[in-house]
Design an enzyme around this catalytic site. Structure first.
Site, mmCIF file in Angstrom:
data_model
loop_
_atom_site.group_PDB
_atom_site.id
_atom_site.type_symbol
_atom_site.label_atom_id
_atom_site.label_comp_id
_atom_site.label_asym_id
_atom_site.label_seq_id
_atom_site.Cartn_x
_atom_site.Cartn_y
_atom_site.Cartn_z
ATOM 1 N N ALA A 167 13.788 24.659 -2.537
ATOM 2 C CA ALA A 167 15.078 24.559 -3.413
ATOM 3 C C ALA A 167 15.283 23.006 -3.956
ATOM 4 C CB ALA A 167 16.065 24.614 -2.345
ATOM 5 N N LYS A 168 14.623 22.177 -3.376
ATOM 6 C CA LYS A 168 14.421 20.746 -3.754
ATOM 7 C C LYS A 168 16.211 20.143 -4.192
ATOM 8 C CE LYS A 168 10.199 20.853 -5.730
ATOM 9 N NZ LYS A 168 9.810 22.239 -5.911
ATOM 10 N N ARG A 169 16.994 20.699 -3.115
ATOM 11 C CA ARG A 169 18.392 20.411 -3.118
ATOM 12 C C ARG A 169 18.554 18.939 -2.978
ATOM 13 N NH1 ARG A 169 19.968 24.994 -5.716
ATOM 14 N NH2 ARG A 169 20.356 26.768 -4.300
#
Length: 272
Positions: free
Chosen positions: A94-96
């Site tokens: 997701a690379k939030r």
């Protein structure tokens, strides 16, 4: 069993460091799935079932589902993996990178809705953006460090005041300060084996490394393993997505994915 224990168990019992990335693009699906409302789930489930004997983890990329309003299919896919392959961790890509209550809700999305065992996050906003994920003590938090894309050098290779590049500062920060409960890992691309080796040297055996860039992005298997393996000749989730899941667009797509996964697993093991 926490994330790292689950991952180490999978490395050992599967005899594999291969992580299969699930990046579903309906335009590339075989004809039998075209036009089906559940095409994304059916495709990914077929790939999972075909490659599970050769993988030690799966990594669904959330954007490929969200772009097609298929979050419910991602939820069902994660349930399928948990039910049928409970020994294989799910890393939600997701690379939030937000903070506060937004980050808390992103963590709930990953760990409560999708029940992933780990999630990828960006460290750009500092510890504030990572703490909400670390609150889930049995889950993994995989922090972007030295990514496989060419543009990563725009920021990640910039020198700090002490002369070390930013990506090594991130590696040290995660290893020394953020990993108090053994939850963290790092994303380090196979396309930069020298930097991969530098990260492994900096963090020792303490962190698992998620290593994209093998396959379609051109990373070298031998260089990757020699640079990134820990002292037990493991310690890596070596990810391949397109080279496996799109190995064939014909009726043999499942069999082709299985053979691609088997071949990559064996190629990795040959140089461990």
């Amino acid at each position: 069993m926490n994330f790292l224990q689950k991952l180490e168990h999978a490395w050992a019992t599967q005899n594999s460091l291969l992580q299969v990335g699930l990046d579903p693009d309906p335009a590339r699906f075989p004809a039998e799935l075209q036009g089906r409302p559940d095409a994304i789930l059916s495709f990914c489930r077929g790939i999972v079932d075909a490659t599970a004997p050769f993988a030690s983890s799966f990594k669904p990329q959330i954007a490929y589902f969200a772009a097609h309003r298929a979050e419910d299919q991602l939820e069902a896919l994660c349930g399928h993996i948990r039910d049928k392959y409970p020994h294989l961790p799910i890393v939600l890509d997701a690379k939030r990178g937000d903070i506060g209550s937004t980050a808390e809700n992103y963590a709930r999305e990953a760990f409560e809705r999708y029940q992933a065992h780990a999630v990828t996050v960006s460290p750009y906003m500092g510890l504030d953006s990572v703490e909400p994920y670390l609150a889930w003590r049995d889950r993994g938090v995989i922090v972007l460090c030295r990514t496989s894309n060419p543009g990563g050098s725009d920021l990640q290779f910039l020198p700090m005041a002490d002369g070390q590049p930013l990506y090594l500062h991130v590696a040290g920060l995660v290893a020394d300060k953020w990993n108090a409960h053994g939850q963290c890992g790092l994303v380090v691309g196979a396309t930069y084996p020298n930097e991969l080796a530098a990260v492994r040297k900096r963090v020792g055996d303490s962190l698992p490394l998620l290593v994209p860039g093998i396959g379609a992005q051109g990373g070298d298997i031998n260089a990757t393993v020699q640079a990134g393996a820990n002292s037990a000749r493991a310690g890596m989730m070596i990810n391949s997505s397109r080279a496996i899941i799109y190995a064939s667009g014909g009726e043999d797509w499942r069999e082709a994915a299985a053979e691609a996964a088997r071949g990559l697993r064996d190629a990795i093991n040959a140089v461990r």
